[in-house]
Design an enzyme around this catalytic site. Structure first.
Site, short mmCIF file in Angstrom:
data_model
loop_
_atom_site.label_atom_id
_atom_site.label_comp_id
_atom_site.label_asym_id
_atom_site.label_seq_id
_atom_site.Cartn_x
_atom_site.Cartn_y
_atom_site.Cartn_z
N HIS A 29 0.73 -1.27 -0.16
CA HIS A 29 -0.01 -0.09 0.23
C HIS A 29 0.92 1.25 0.03
O HIS A 29 1.53 1.74 0.96
CB HIS A 29 -0.91 0.20 1.19
N GLY A 117 -2.49 -4.17 11.90
CA GLY A 117 -3.06 -4.85 10.62
C GLY A 117 -4.61 -4.74 10.51
O GLY A 117 -5.15 -3.77 9.92
N PRO A 118 -5.07 -5.77 11.48
CA PRO A 118 -6.59 -5.31 11.60
C PRO A 118 -6.86 -3.95 12.13
O PRO A 118 -6.43 -3.68 13.54
CB PRO A 118 -6.96 -6.62 12.82
N LEU A 119 -7.72 -3.19 11.68
CA LEU A 119 -7.67 -1.75 11.93
C LEU A 119 -8.26 -1.26 13.17
O LEU A 119 -9.29 -2.09 13.65
CB LEU A 119 -8.48 -1.08 10.75
N ASN A 188 -7.42 11.63 5.14
CA ASN A 188 -7.12 11.66 3.77
C ASN A 188 -8.44 11.41 2.98
O ASN A 188 -8.57 11.38 1.68
CB ASN A 188 -6.06 10.91 3.32
N ILE A 190 -10.09 8.85 2.19
CA ILE A 190 -9.90 7.66 1.34
C ILE A 190 -10.03 6.19 2.03
O ILE A 190 -8.73 6.14 2.69
CB ILE A 190 -8.92 7.75 0.15
N HIS A 264 -4.70 4.06 -3.12
CA HIS A 264 -4.80 3.17 -1.89
C HIS A 264 -3.78 1.94 -1.85
O HIS A 264 -2.98 1.85 -1.22
CB HIS A 264 -6.12 2.74 -1.54
N ARG A 359 -14.35 -19.33 39.52
CA ARG A 359 -14.14 -17.85 39.55
C ARG A 359 -13.48 -17.24 40.95
O ARG A 359 -12.86 -16.62 40.88
CB ARG A 359 -15.32 -17.20 39.07
N GLU A 420 -15.37 -4.61 26.13
CA GLU A 420 -14.88 -5.75 26.11
C GLU A 420 -13.48 -5.91 24.98
O GLU A 420 -12.22 -6.33 25.39
CB GLU A 420 -15.41 -7.00 25.81
N ASP A 478 -29.78 -16.54 32.95
CA ASP A 478 -29.52 -15.60 31.63
C ASP A 478 -29.95 -16.06 30.46
O ASP A 478 -29.94 -15.50 29.55
CB ASP A 478 -28.20 -14.95 31.94
N HIS A 482 -26.36 -15.66 26.87
CA HIS A 482 -24.88 -15.38 27.71
C HIS A 482 -24.40 -16.77 27.79
O HIS A 482 -23.17 -16.88 28.69
CB HIS A 482 -25.52 -14.94 29.28
N ARG A 529 -19.49 -20.33 37.21
CA ARG A 529 -20.15 -19.61 38.11
C ARG A 529 -20.55 -20.34 39.23
O ARG A 529 -20.37 -20.02 40.53
CB ARG A 529 -21.30 -18.91 37.39
#
Length: 690
Positions: A29, A117-119, A188, A190, A264, A359, A420, A478, A482, A529
């Protein structure tokens, strides 16, 4: 703040190195590096402090390129700045096993801080880096000794701005008032689809103002170098907010198609490249050229960084003489060492101890560890009481100015809010900073929201600990929204992620010990739980092998092996008693709390746990996907759960001792005439390869 012809030549050098590498690899790119070169040059020659000879200097400024597809910009800067990224490395851009992969990875390239990489991920990582700096500064700095005082600089683009993880993290940063963070928005307009007007028309600067950030806008970031630097200098003076500098750049600056989606990541025309080189004053027939004055400019800056590191080393030595205990602890952490005797503080249990949820045993381990492991930094995504992630003496990590109880930046517990994904991505940044071990909790079902960042934890080889409670239909009322059924199979499939589902307190302690001592591996604690009994034959040492025989019978008499994890393990113990007393069938029972750790054991050990000649039935109230590696038959839940009291839900799906017995009898009957090979006896173990 004057700029010379050498500066202009340097900016063009960055652009042309990126173009030459992308052209050579026929992949990459070029658009963003062309537009961002002026900012990048200013950062690396006038702003950031770094030592290319020791890229892990703890007080270096951190630079994150969140729009990681523009990585040739960063690789060019690292090469010019004297890092171990050679011209040959630039020529091997996107080639197999090179130091210049298609997106930045810290273990591949010296000088890269986090995997992007993953935006949006890098942006959230940068906020985690800023959190880490704030905490360590509060913990170690003393009058006259600003041992930790670095800044975090992050570049992100329109794609990152659209991603939810970045929005979550930006909100958290505004609340935390991280004034050590300066983010640069490459405005930019684009993306791959073309103009952002097709999908994204908000005012990003105003959004960040609403988050509580200080904002600046540079109208002409292609040419106005002095204003870019001035904006950064103004940002340094902001004392109570993170800073956003929005730069209006031109993607593909200098190309005929500049400012369009065509630059791009599209192919680069040879004639266009030659024309650009001529305009920049370079020989159009030459490639990978660094003018001598540009090289000298960057070498000078590198030497300044080396000198600053030396001065810092001297300061730390003086600090350690005056603050002996703190100095010793900081040296230990920088070296990546753990306190001695860590295993001795782990809680242990016997069968006479009361039944409690894992937990809660997790919370007991955290409380024990925090007393001897000051680098432990806890947190939860708004589920603190349910996750049991906060130890009784914990102080909240909060900006002191907002007066929330006794919270301050030295606090070791972070309230991430209902975020999260940002929590996981920020934890990656905290871990990448060094000297800290972050933990963060949520319900197991909601780790799916964070899966993008969790995957990058594993890819980045950072030591983070995910605490995932309410792990099954055992959470009860739940209901299916859940109750995770497929989630465990998902995360077990992620390479380099230790996924633990302990059956009692000893197994929980073992899980945390291996999580703490595994320096390049993230871990996930999948916890119940409901209360679970303490097992009669479990120990921390046994559980550390990932799987072990918890109830055995005399050699040659076993007719079935029951293998399980977590809350279903006690069902198998009860089922084995029924099989023996009511059906005359001897059953072995195996606990397999961590597949990944079990797979690392030698074959002799694994064959001893899951031997030849005995059919094996797995029991887990979750998807059966993957269990064929360890069992011949599987009893699981390959559908969504149901809403009701957890014991009623378990009974509905026959996850009761009698339900296990019914399936065990069917398994014994099926295999009575042809004893099977062990499921771990294979020609090769693909999952165990490096």
């Amino acid at each position: 703040m004057s700029y010379t012809e050498t500066d202009k030549r340097a900016i063009n050098t960055i652009r042309l190195l990126a173009i030459d590498a992308i052209t050579r690899s026929n992949s990459g790119h070029a658009g963003a590096p062309m537009g961002l070169a002026p900012l990048a040059h200013i950062l690396f020659t006038r702003i950031t402090n770094f030592n290319p000879r020791e890229p892990k200097w703890i007080n270096r400024d951190r630079f994150v390129l969140s729009n990681g597809h523009a990585c040739m910009l960063q690789y060019a800067l690292l090469h010019l700045s004297g890092y171990d990224v050679s011209m040959e490395d630039l020529k091997r851009f996107r080639s197999l096993d090179s130091k210049t992969p298609g997106h930045p990875e810290p273990h591949a390239t010296p000088g890269v801080e986090v995997t992007t990489g993953p935006l949006g991920q890098g942006f959230a990582n940068a906020i985690g880096l800023a959190v880490a700096e704030k905490h360590l500064a509060a913990e170690f700095n003393q009058p006259g000794f600003d041992i930790i005082d670095n800044h975090v600089y992050c570049i992100f683009g329109d794609g990152c701005a659209m991603e939810g993880v970045a929005s979550e993290a930006a909100s958290a940063a505004g609340h935390l008032r991280l004034n050590n963070l300066i983010a640069f928005y490459d405005n930019n307009k684009i993306t791959i689809d073309g103009s952002t007007s097709c999908a994204f028309t908000e005012d990003v600067a105003k959004r960040f103002q609403a988050y509580g950030w200080h904002t600046e806008v540079i109208e002409d970031a292609d040419h106005d170098l002095q204003e870019i630097e001035a904006a950064i200098r103004r940002a340094h003076k902001v004392t109570d907010k993170p800073c956003l500098i929005s730069l209006k750049t031109t993607i593909g600056f200098g190309f005929k198609r500049q400012g369009t989606g065509g630059v791009h990541s599209g192919p680069l025309a040879v004639d266009d490249i030659k024309a650009l080189k001529i305009t920049a004053g370079f020989d159009p027939e030459q490639t990978f050229v660094v003018p001598e004055d540009v090289e000298e400019l960057y070498q000078k800056r590198a030497q300044e960084g080396i000198q600053k590191h030396k001065q810092w080393d001297d300061l730390l030595a003086q600090y350690s003489q005056k603050h002996t205990s703190a100095g010793s602890d900081l040296y230990r952490r920088i070296a990546g060492l753990l306190p001695e005797g860590l295993q001795k503080v782990l809680p242990t249990y016997s069968s006479i101890d009361k039944a409690i949820a894992t937990r809660q045993t997790s919370g007991n381990v955290l409380n024990a560890l925090q007393a001897v492991l000051p680098e432990l930094l806890g947190g939860s995504a708004d589920l603190t009481p349910s996750n049991n992630t906060r130890w009784p003496s914990a102080i909240d990590f909060q900006p002191p100015s907002i007066h929330l109880g006794d919270g301050n930046f030295g606090g070791r517990y972070i309230h991430y809010g209902v975020r999260e994904h940002a929590m996981a991505a920020m934890m990656n940044g905290v871990a990448a900073y060094g000297t800290l071990i972050p933990t963060g909790g949520t319900f197991f079902n909601f780790t799916s929201y964070a899966s993008g960042a969790i995957r990058l934890s594993a890819l980045s080889r950072v030591r983070v600990i995910y605490i995932a409670t309410h792990d099954s239909i055992g959470l009860g009322e739940d209901g299916p929204t859940h109750q995770p059924v497929e989630t465990l199979a998902h995360f077990r499939a992620v390479p380099n992620l230790m996924v633990w589902r302990p059956a009692d307190g000893n197994e929980t302690s073992a899980a945390y010990y291996l999580a703490i001592t595994s320096m390049e591996t993230p871990s996930m604690m999948v916890l119940s739980r409901q209360n679970l009994p303490q097992l009669g034959n479990s120990t921390v040492e046994k559980a550390m092998r990932g799987g072990y025989v918890a109830a055995d019978v005399e050699d040659g008499k076993a007719r079935i092996t029951l293998v399980s994890t977590g809350s279903e393990f006690c069902l198998c113990i009860d089922a084995a008693l029924i099989l023996r007393n009511e059906h005359g069938i001897q059953a072995r029972v195996v606990s397999l709390p961590c597949w990944d750790v079990f797979d690392r054991q030698d074959k002799e050990y694994r064959m001893g746990v899951l031997p030849d000649g005995i059919p094996c039935l797995s029991v887990e109230v979750l998807s059966t996907y993957g269990w064929e590696r360890y069992s011949h038959e599987q009893f699981g839940l390959n559908r969504f759960g149901a809403s009701g009291a957890y014991k009623d839900v378990y009974k509905k799906f026959e996850f009761i001792p009698e339900g296990v017995v019914k399936r065990a009898l069917a398994t014994v009957e099926y295999y009575k005439d042809w004893p099977p090979r062990s499921p771990v006896s294979r020609a090769f173990q693909q999952w165990n390869e490096t």
